[in-house]
Design a protein around this motif. Structure first.
Motif, PDB file in Angstrom:
ATOM      1  N   LYS A 193       0.825  -0.915  -0.124  1.00 46.82           N
ATOM      2  CA  LYS A 193       0.071  -0.037   0.130  1.00 46.82           C
ATOM      3  C   LYS A 193       0.577   1.588   0.342  1.00 46.82           C
ATOM      4  CE  LYS A 193      -3.299   2.324   2.392  1.00 46.82           C
ATOM      5  NZ  LYS A 193      -4.714   2.361   3.970  1.00 46.82           N
ATOM      6  N   GLN A 235       0.851   4.554   1.449  1.00 51.65           N
ATOM      7  CA  GLN A 235       0.852   5.714   2.124  1.00 51.65           C
ATOM      8  C   GLN A 235       1.326   6.940   2.161  1.00 51.65           C
ATOM      9  OE1 GLN A 235      -0.750   3.372   5.157  1.00 51.65           O
ATOM     10  NE2 GLN A 235      -0.987   5.615   6.314  1.00 51.65           N
ATOM     11  N   LYS A 236       0.485   8.474   2.120  1.00 53.38           N
ATOM     12  CA  LYS A 236       1.558   9.558   2.011  1.00 53.38           C
ATOM     13  C   LYS A 236       1.727   9.843   3.144  1.00 53.38           C
ATOM     14  CE  LYS A 236      -0.179  13.998   0.453  1.00 53.38           C
ATOM     15  NZ  LYS A 236      -1.710  14.819  -0.082  1.00 53.38           N
ATOM     16  N   ASN A 283       3.753  10.237  10.571  1.00 56.24           N
ATOM     17  CA  ASN A 283       3.690   9.307   9.720  1.00 56.24           C
ATOM     18  C   ASN A 283       5.067   9.440   8.469  1.00 56.24           C
ATOM     19  OD1 ASN A 283       4.351   6.694   7.896  1.00 56.24           O
ATOM     20  ND2 ASN A 283       2.554   6.525   7.744  1.00 56.24           N
ATOM     21  N   GLY A 304       5.601   8.416   5.679  1.00 58.87           N
ATOM     22  CA  GLY A 304       5.272   7.424   4.384  1.00 58.87           C
ATOM     23  C   GLY A 304       5.635   6.913   3.745  1.00 58.87           C
TER      24      GLY A 304
END
Length: 102
Positions: free
Chosen positions: A43, A45-46, A51, A53
């Motif tokens: 996945k 993730q931005k 986070n 990413g």
């Protein structure tokens, strides 16, 4: 569906056939489960403030008919049966060895 969170299961069909893992989450309406380490997907993730990413691995859903619960005695897949105990409480048992699963 006869599975609960925390049950040890073995995959009997599909790409991950033969792998074992614990059930992380169940979806009774969809008749699907998420098993730890099975059907791993990527996945994107931005990132945000907490986070950084990037590409992460997540566990995907698998149909409940493609997994079997692991018998505590033989350590192989088994079907699930039901019976009652002394207090008339319904419990799950292994069909192969009649071992209590709950």
């Amino acid at each position: 569906m006869n599975f609960k969170v925390g049950d040890e299961v073995v995959v009997i069909a599909g790409e991950d056939k033969g792998k074992t893992g614990k059930i992380i989450r169940t979806f009774k309406n969809e008749n699907k489960v998420i098993v730890e380490g099975v059907r791993v997907q990527k996945k994107h993730q931005k990132g945000n403030g907490q986070n950084p990413g990037g590409i992460i691995d997540i566990n995907g859903k698998i149909d409940a008919s493609n997994v079997m619960i692991v018998d505590p005695k033989t350590k192989k897949g088994t079907r699930i049966g039901h019976t009652t105990d002394k207090n008339n409480k319904k419990i799950r048992i292994s069909k192969k060895s009649n071992e209590k699963l709950d």
